[in-house]
Design a protein around this motif. Structure first.
Motif, PDB file in Angstrom:
ATOM      1  N   VAL A  66      51.786  41.540  40.973  1.00  0.00           N
ATOM      2  CA  VAL A  66      50.669  42.278  40.085  1.00  0.00           C
ATOM      3  C   VAL A  66      50.064  43.389  40.971  1.00  0.00           C
ATOM      4  O   VAL A  66      49.787  43.239  42.066  1.00  0.00           O
ATOM      5  CB  VAL A  66      49.384  41.169  39.918  1.00  0.00           C
ATOM      6  CG1 VAL A  66      48.281  42.088  38.914  1.00  0.00           C
ATOM      7  CG2 VAL A  66      49.830  40.014  39.130  1.00  0.00           C
ATOM      8  N   ASN A  79      48.103  47.357  41.608  1.00  0.00           N
ATOM      9  CA  ASN A  79      46.484  47.620  41.471  1.00  0.00           C
ATOM     10  C   ASN A  79      45.451  46.721  41.209  1.00  0.00           C
ATOM     11  O   ASN A  79      44.581  46.738  40.350  1.00  0.00           O
ATOM     12  CB  ASN A  79      46.755  48.462  39.955  1.00  0.00           C
ATOM     13  CG  ASN A  79      47.943  49.638  40.085  1.00  0.00           C
ATOM     14  OD1 ASN A  79      47.766  50.417  40.970  1.00  0.00           O
ATOM     15  ND2 ASN A  79      48.579  49.815  39.012  1.00  0.00           N
ATOM     16  N   VAL A  80      45.592  45.792  42.326  1.00  0.00           N
ATOM     17  CA  VAL A  80      44.675  44.723  42.138  1.00  0.00           C
ATOM     18  C   VAL A  80      43.374  45.165  42.993  1.00  0.00           C
ATOM     19  O   VAL A  80      42.261  45.163  42.937  1.00  0.00           O
ATOM     20  CB  VAL A  80      45.032  43.468  42.917  1.00  0.00           C
ATOM     21  CG1 VAL A  80      43.845  42.570  43.064  1.00  0.00           C
ATOM     22  CG2 VAL A  80      45.966  42.771  41.809  1.00  0.00           C
ATOM     23  N   TYR A  81      43.682  45.997  44.163  1.00  0.00           N
ATOM     24  CA  TYR A  81      42.741  47.035  44.962  1.00  0.00           C
ATOM     25  C   TYR A  81      42.840  48.415  44.842  1.00  0.00           C
ATOM     26  O   TYR A  81      44.346  48.723  44.776  1.00  0.00           O
ATOM     27  CB  TYR A  81      42.842  46.487  46.487  1.00  0.00           C
ATOM     28  CG  TYR A  81      42.887  44.936  46.548  1.00  0.00           C
ATOM     29  CD1 TYR A  81      41.361  44.371  46.754  1.00  0.00           C
ATOM     30  CD2 TYR A  81      43.892  44.182  46.500  1.00  0.00           C
ATOM     31  CE1 TYR A  81      41.225  43.126  46.947  1.00  0.00           C
ATOM     32  CE2 TYR A  81      43.592  42.716  46.695  1.00  0.00           C
ATOM     33  CZ  TYR A  81      42.426  42.276  46.979  1.00  0.00           C
ATOM     34  OH  TYR A  81      42.200  40.811  47.040  1.00  0.00           O
ATOM     35  N   ASN A  82      42.104  49.191  45.029  1.00  0.00           N
ATOM     36  CA  ASN A  82      42.268  50.815  44.924  1.00  0.00           C
ATOM     37  C   ASN A  82      42.323  51.035  46.495  1.00  0.00           C
ATOM     38  O   ASN A  82      42.337  50.236  47.357  1.00  0.00           O
ATOM     39  CB  ASN A  82      40.931  51.471  44.167  1.00  0.00           C
ATOM     40  CG  ASN A  82      39.706  51.118  44.602  1.00  0.00           C
ATOM     41  OD1 ASN A  82      39.668  51.024  46.298  1.00  0.00           O
ATOM     42  ND2 ASN A  82      38.812  51.051  43.951  1.00  0.00           N
ATOM     43  N   ASN A  97      37.577  40.683  44.972  1.00  0.00           N
ATOM     44  CA  ASN A  97      36.996  41.541  43.879  1.00  0.00           C
ATOM     45  C   ASN A  97      37.112  40.950  42.756  1.00  0.00           C
ATOM     46  O   ASN A  97      37.932  39.798  42.382  1.00  0.00           O
ATOM     47  CB  ASN A  97      37.453  42.967  43.875  1.00  0.00           C
ATOM     48  CG  ASN A  97      38.965  43.031  43.574  1.00  0.00           C
ATOM     49  OD1 ASN A  97      39.494  41.946  43.351  1.00  0.00           O
ATOM     50  ND2 ASN A  97      39.639  44.178  43.900  1.00  0.00           N
ATOM     51  N   GLU A  98      36.678  41.417  41.483  1.00  0.00           N
ATOM     52  CA  GLU A  98      36.625  40.816  40.224  1.00  0.00           C
ATOM     53  C   GLU A  98      37.919  40.715  39.803  1.00  0.00           C
ATOM     54  O   GLU A  98      38.197  39.759  39.041  1.00  0.00           O
ATOM     55  CB  GLU A  98      35.707  41.740  39.181  1.00  0.00           C
ATOM     56  CG  GLU A  98      34.392  41.491  39.492  1.00  0.00           C
ATOM     57  CD  GLU A  98      33.665  40.326  39.458  1.00  0.00           C
ATOM     58  OE1 GLU A  98      34.129  39.147  38.802  1.00  0.00           O
ATOM     59  OE2 GLU A  98      33.021  39.951  40.360  1.00  0.00           O
ATOM     60  N   ARG A  99      38.798  41.743  40.128  1.00  0.00           N
ATOM     61  CA  ARG A  99      40.179  41.744  39.431  1.00  0.00           C
ATOM     62  C   ARG A  99      40.931  40.330  40.097  1.00  0.00           C
ATOM     63  O   ARG A  99      41.430  39.471  39.307  1.00  0.00           O
ATOM     64  CB  ARG A  99      41.116  43.057  39.824  1.00  0.00           C
ATOM     65  CG  ARG A  99      42.488  43.123  39.806  1.00  0.00           C
ATOM     66  CD  ARG A  99      42.577  43.259  38.094  1.00  0.00           C
ATOM     67  NE  ARG A  99      44.017  43.682  37.948  1.00  0.00           N
ATOM     68  CZ  ARG A  99      44.799  42.920  36.981  1.00  0.00           C
ATOM     69  NH1 ARG A  99      44.332  41.965  36.274  1.00  0.00           N
ATOM     70  NH2 ARG A  99      45.957  43.329  36.926  1.00  0.00           N
ATOM     71  N   LEU A 100      40.888  40.111  41.242  1.00  0.00           N
ATOM     72  CA  LEU A 100      41.389  38.989  41.978  1.00  0.00           C
ATOM     73  C   LEU A 100      40.868  37.503  41.415  1.00  0.00           C
ATOM     74  O   LEU A 100      41.689  36.682  41.222  1.00  0.00           O
ATOM     75  CB  LEU A 100      41.225  39.034  43.472  1.00  0.00           C
ATOM     76  CG  LEU A 100      42.118  37.793  44.283  1.00  0.00           C
ATOM     77  CD1 LEU A 100      43.662  38.039  44.082  1.00  0.00           C
ATOM     78  CD2 LEU A 100      41.747  37.910  45.737  1.00  0.00           C
ATOM     79  N   GLU A 131      39.658  37.061  38.540  1.00  0.00           N
ATOM     80  CA  GLU A 131      39.951  36.969  37.191  1.00  0.00           C
ATOM     81  C   GLU A 131      41.599  36.314  37.191  1.00  0.00           C
ATOM     82  O   GLU A 131      42.050  35.641  36.390  1.00  0.00           O
ATOM     83  CB  GLU A 131      40.024  38.165  36.335  1.00  0.00           C
ATOM     84  CG  GLU A 131      38.741  38.430  36.080  1.00  0.00           C
ATOM     85  CD  GLU A 131      37.954  37.439  34.995  1.00  0.00           C
ATOM     86  OE1 GLU A 131      38.655  36.882  34.108  1.00  0.00           O
ATOM     87  OE2 GLU A 131      36.687  36.820  35.588  1.00  0.00           O
ATOM     88  N   ILE A 132      42.411  36.879  38.105  1.00  0.00           N
ATOM     89  CA  ILE A 132      43.864  36.490  38.080  1.00  0.00           C
ATOM     90  C   ILE A 132      43.917  34.979  38.691  1.00  0.00           C
ATOM     91  O   ILE A 132      44.628  34.237  37.964  1.00  0.00           O
ATOM     92  CB  ILE A 132      44.551  36.979  39.166  1.00  0.00           C
ATOM     93  CG1 ILE A 132      44.662  38.431  38.576  1.00  0.00           C
ATOM     94  CG2 ILE A 132      45.928  36.690  39.760  1.00  0.00           C
ATOM     95  CD1 ILE A 132      45.407  39.713  39.543  1.00  0.00           C
ATOM     96  N   ASN A 135      42.808  32.740  36.010  1.00  0.00           N
ATOM     97  CA  ASN A 135      43.934  32.595  34.894  1.00  0.00           C
ATOM     98  C   ASN A 135      44.816  31.829  34.987  1.00  0.00           C
ATOM     99  O   ASN A 135      45.508  31.228  34.475  1.00  0.00           O
ATOM    100  CB  ASN A 135      44.429  34.115  34.846  1.00  0.00           C
ATOM    101  CG  ASN A 135      45.410  34.330  33.483  1.00  0.00           C
ATOM    102  OD1 ASN A 135      46.653  33.692  33.612  1.00  0.00           O
ATOM    103  ND2 ASN A 135      45.206  35.200  32.515  1.00  0.00           N
TER     104      ASN A 135
END
Length: 243
Positions: free
Chosen positions: A15, A17-20, A66-69, A71-72, A75
């Motif tokens: 995955v 683009n988990v971090y900018n 972060n919120e992206r990680l 959520e993964i 999931n």
């Protein structure tokens, strides 16, 4: 195919683009400012590593999760997963270090116990490791956070697709002609998800570019007989657990 389904069927998933860029820069600066004379650091010409990374430097958690990680992880695992192991790797640009195909068969625990279901005990750097029952290994989710662009030229993992479905087995039992080998190229700021029983390896560095990775393992399994995960740590805003 959704993320969770593909991950559990294939044994891995990338995955990006988990971090900018700003987040990666902040994480990198944090690591660069650490005191590398600490005995938990492993330094050779081919590898720089920090064992028990999150346990030793818990303040890194707010930068990594972060919120992206989160959520993964929810999931593919669930809201009841927690951290059980972490290590930082840097394969330097001129590294000749490589790793042959293997499965990750051990966990880090706080002590040694007598239990026929736990075998191959080791104790290195005051850290006990042991091979647990396969049900525990099958439950673990590994997340590899990439701080650099990584491909087959600077040590990206190569994997045998779906090999985690073979359970625990010897590498000499693998018929490579029948296997599908995949290089898991990952952009800086991306992650690779992996099942520990997936056969994986990495080549020598040939493009003189660093490959910095933060390796974190997660589980929701409690261990038996008062045995505890040595690096147990909760994820903020996840369900609470005992170690």
């Amino acid at each position: 195919m959704n993320l969770s389904k593909e991950f559990h069927e294939q044994g891995f998933h990338v995955v990006n683009n988990v971090y900018n860029k700003d987040e990666i820069s902040t994480i990198s600066n944090f690591i660069n400012n650490l005191d590398t004379t600490n005995p938990i650091f492993r330094k050779t010409n081919d590898l720089f590593a920090i064992r028990q990374f999150i346990k030793e430097f818990p303040e890194i958690k707010k930068l990594l999760f972060n919120e992206r990680l989160k959520e993964i992880i929810k999931n593919i695992g669930g809201e009841d997963y927690f951290i059980v192991k972490s290590i930082y790797f840097d394969k330097p640009e001129k590294s000749n270090w490589f790793v042959s195909y293997h499965q990750d068969l051990t966990i880090s625990v706080d002590k040694k116990i007598e239990d026929e279901n736990f075998s191959n005990w080791t104790n290195k750097h005051n850290q006990f490791a042991v091979q647990p029952p396969k049900e525990i290994l099958e439950n673990i989710v590994t997340v590899r956070i990439h701080l650099d662009d990584t491909n087959e030229d600077n040590g990206a993992l190569k994997v045998l697709k779906k090999s985690h479905l073979k359970s625990i087995c010897r590498i000499d039992s693998i018929e490579f002609k029948k296997e599908t080998e995949v290089f898991c190229n990952v952009d800086s700021g991306g992650i690779m998800l992996m099942k520990p029983l997936l056969f994986h390896a990495s080549n020598k560095n040939t493009n003189e570019k660093n490959r910095r990775v933060i390796h974190i393992e997660f589980s929701n399994k409690e261990l038996p007989k008062n045995l505890h995960w040595s690096e147990f740590s909760e994820i903020e805003n996840f369900t609470k657990h005992n170690s």
